[in-house]
Design an enzyme around this catalytic site. Structure first.
Site, mmCIF file in Angstrom:
data_model
loop_
_atom_site.group_PDB
_atom_site.id
_atom_site.type_symbol
_atom_site.label_atom_id
_atom_site.label_comp_id
_atom_site.label_asym_id
_atom_site.label_seq_id
_atom_site.Cartn_x
_atom_site.Cartn_y
_atom_site.Cartn_z
ATOM 1 N N LYS A 55 0.830 -1.205 0.000
ATOM 2 C CA LYS A 55 0.000 0.000 0.000
ATOM 3 C C LYS A 55 0.860 1.249 0.000
ATOM 4 O O LYS A 55 0.561 2.233 -0.699
ATOM 5 C CB LYS A 55 -0.909 0.004 1.228
ATOM 6 C CG LYS A 55 -1.749 1.257 1.401
ATOM 7 C CD LYS A 55 -2.567 1.234 2.670
ATOM 8 C CE LYS A 55 -1.806 1.737 3.869
ATOM 9 N NZ LYS A 55 -1.670 3.222 3.892
ATOM 10 N N ASN A 56 1.939 1.225 0.778
ATOM 11 C CA ASN A 56 2.785 2.404 0.926
ATOM 12 C C ASN A 56 3.673 2.662 -0.283
ATOM 13 O O ASN A 56 4.399 3.665 -0.312
ATOM 14 C CB ASN A 56 3.650 2.280 2.181
ATOM 15 C CG ASN A 56 2.827 2.369 3.445
ATOM 16 O OD1 ASN A 56 1.697 2.863 3.435
ATOM 17 N ND2 ASN A 56 3.372 1.878 4.547
ATOM 18 N N ARG A 129 -4.674 10.856 2.873
ATOM 19 C CA ARG A 129 -3.696 11.942 2.853
ATOM 20 C C ARG A 129 -2.882 11.954 1.568
ATOM 21 O O ARG A 129 -2.000 12.797 1.400
ATOM 22 C CB ARG A 129 -2.748 11.816 4.063
ATOM 23 C CG ARG A 129 -3.452 12.017 5.385
ATOM 24 C CD ARG A 129 -2.521 11.798 6.556
ATOM 25 N NE ARG A 129 -3.245 11.969 7.808
ATOM 26 C CZ ARG A 129 -3.349 13.121 8.459
ATOM 27 N NH1 ARG A 129 -2.778 14.193 7.978
ATOM 28 N NH2 ARG A 129 -4.027 13.207 9.579
ATOM 29 N N CYS A 153 -5.748 7.869 9.148
ATOM 30 C CA CYS A 153 -5.933 7.278 10.468
ATOM 31 C C CYS A 153 -5.514 8.251 11.564
ATOM 32 O O CYS A 153 -4.511 8.959 11.432
ATOM 33 C CB CYS A 153 -5.114 5.987 10.586
ATOM 34 S SG CYS A 153 -5.744 4.635 9.589
ATOM 35 N N ASP A 343 4.189 0.031 12.106
ATOM 36 C CA ASP A 343 3.034 -0.736 11.646
ATOM 37 C C ASP A 343 3.084 -2.198 12.073
ATOM 38 O O ASP A 343 2.081 -2.907 11.962
ATOM 39 C CB ASP A 343 2.930 -0.672 10.113
ATOM 40 C CG ASP A 343 2.489 0.693 9.618
ATOM 41 O OD1 ASP A 343 1.775 1.381 10.362
ATOM 42 O OD2 ASP A 343 2.860 1.070 8.499
ATOM 43 N N VAL A 365 7.468 6.626 16.590
ATOM 44 C CA VAL A 365 7.124 7.158 15.268
ATOM 45 C C VAL A 365 5.826 7.958 15.313
ATOM 46 O O VAL A 365 5.759 9.095 14.841
ATOM 47 C CB VAL A 365 7.034 6.021 14.231
ATOM 48 C CG1 VAL A 365 6.656 6.572 12.860
ATOM 49 C CG2 VAL A 365 8.362 5.269 14.158
#
Length: 471
Positions: A55-56, A129, A153, A343, A365
């Site tokens: 996804k990133n 975003r 989120c 994550d 983070v």
């Protein structure tokens, strides 16, 4: 910083399940916003699932296609809502997006890029975003860009100040208006020097997507160097960019006049792979994650083994399983790559509630990433949240009254409860908790999970979870 036998029959059963599940996998997450899952816990998750592109990375690669003068082809694109959001934004700007040359691939043709209407941008961008990363490419292509208020989120402060300051350094004129932020580049964009106060992934992506066609040389200090960043650099180099990466987190980009389209197979989603690994460990299960690779998961694999999990590396994926015996406590400090990813900690916390002893997780983070813990405590977990920096060195959140350290005492037995998903990773962690708990749990607002987990409903079925999906 971190302190502290697959049988042929199983593979045959898993492959058979995968074939039967493929027919119903497309769109399995669509329409889940606000829906509920009723889970009857206590079953080990056993079987094989596949992970696609990260996804990133995928969403940023789709944005990068705006920079090309010819079409691009991106392969291993996951069927997740963030991809659909970016696709909608691209189409609103005139990019023609079609199915590619194989399942899970997209062709992105930016030849007819145009300014989008505010209503179209706002309709697609409300829950993401990602629009901030459209700005550099659109300024190059159109001389202007617009972004509405941004979502995402709620796991901590994610200011776009880095992004706006970066764009100003390149020569963009930024105007904040009631409906959003408008930008222009009356004199074009010029190379510049940028030093980030923190190696932000998003800000690094902003610099890369803006600098590749800016006039002159751009030097970025204290850059993020996550595998997804490096894969984005690979894509931009395929397009004709000139980018060098030094060992001291310095990236230099020589701007070029034009870029072409690319063909690229996306890096696998290591966050999804780690989440399923944590689910295998917490449920006493055995999950083969097809597509997972060792190199990008090196840090996670070390911690997984320290906790007491086992894994086997294969050419086509990684098998994660609970080998029996007691799980062990660990002390983890999340960090930017090559540290332990933020994550990864939320799914792993569920397994740590089963470990014999006290574990500590120091989150450095995102300062508000422990919101998911309240539901776990309600289910019977013994977890305390602290403002102090525990388990490692002081971090940037110390002395700022952020609850960013967790102490997990185990083993504890979780019991079923009614849970509402707070965010993407926390939501998947709640699924794992419900799967391990005694009794029945109802998990609501599960549509958030579809932002980053492709067809997770189908995958849960393939792995033998006992649940009902309620509309």
């Amino acid at each position: 910083m971190i302190i502290v036998g697959e049988t042929n029959q199983v593979r045959e059963n898993v492959n058979d399940l995968s074939e039967r599940g493929n027919a119903q996998s497309h769109g399995a997450n669509v329409g889940l916003i606000g829906d509920k899952i009723t889970i009857r816990g206590g079953r080990p998750l056993v079987g094989r699932i596949e992970v696609k592109g990260a996804k990133n990375l995928v969403t940023k690669a789709m944005v990068a296609a705006l920079l090309g003068e010819t079409p691009s082809i991106l392969r291993d694109v996951p069927n997740i809502s963030d991809v659909r959001i970016v696709r909608g934004l691209l189409e609103a700007h005139g990019v023609k997006v079609t199915e590619g040359d194989e399942p899970g691939s997209l062709q992105l043709d930016p030849v007819d890029v145009e300014s989008a209407h505010y209503a179209d941008i706002d309709a697609h961008a409300g829950s993401s975003r990602i629009p901030i990363l459209f700005c550099g490419p659109l300024l190059h292509r159109l001389g202007e860009a617009f972004i509405p208020e941004l979502g995402g989120c709620r796991i901590g402060d994610r200011p776009i100040d880095y992004h706006l300051e970066v764009l100003r350094k390149f020569g963009a004129v930024v105007e904040k208006q009631p409906d959003g932020i408008r930008m222009s580049a009356p004199n074009g964009l010029k190379g510049t020097k940028v030093e980030l106060p923190y190696p932000s992934v998003g800000a690094t992506e902003q610099v890369l997507l803006t600098a590749v066609r800016a006039e002159g040389i751009t030097e970025l200090k204290n850059a993020a160097i996550e595998p997804e960043i490096m894969d984005l650099i690979n894509i931009l180099q395929k397009m004709g960019a000139i980018i060098t990466v030094d060992t001291d987190r310095v990236i230099r980009i020589e701007g070029v006049e034009s870029l072409q389209g690319y063909q690229h197979r996306a890096l696998f989603d290591r966050n999804e792979a780690a989440s399923w690994a944590a689910a295998a460990l917490a449920t006493d299960g055995d999950i083969f994650v097809g597509g997972a690779k060792q190199a990008e998961m090196l840090t996670f694999l070390n911690v997984f083994r320290k906790v007491g999990g086992a894994f086997d590396i294969h050419d086509d994926g990684i098998r994660f399983y609970h080998p029996g015996g007691d799980l062990k406590p660990v002390i983890i400090e999340t960090d930017v790559h090559p540290g332990f990813m933020t994550d990864w900690q939320q799914p792993l916390v569920i397994a740590l509630t089963h470990a014999h002893g006290v574990s500590i997780v120091h989150e450095t983070v995102y300062e508000q990433r422990f919101g998911f813990v309240d539901a776990l405590v309600e289910m019977g977990a013994t977890i305390q949240i602290h403002r102090e920096c525990l388990g490692g060195h002081p971090c940037r959140f110390g002395q700022r009254n952020f609850n960013h350290s967790a102490v997990i005492a185990g083993p504890t037995k979780l019991v079923g409860a009614d849970i509402e998903v707070p965010d993407l990773r926390g939501g998947f962690s709640h699924l794992i908790a419900a799967l391990t708990a005694e009794g029945t749990s109802t998990v609501s607002n599960v549509g958030i999970i579809s932002r980053g987990y492709e067809n997770f409903i189908t995958k849960l079925r393939l792995l033998g979870a006992d649940f009902d999906l309620e509309g």
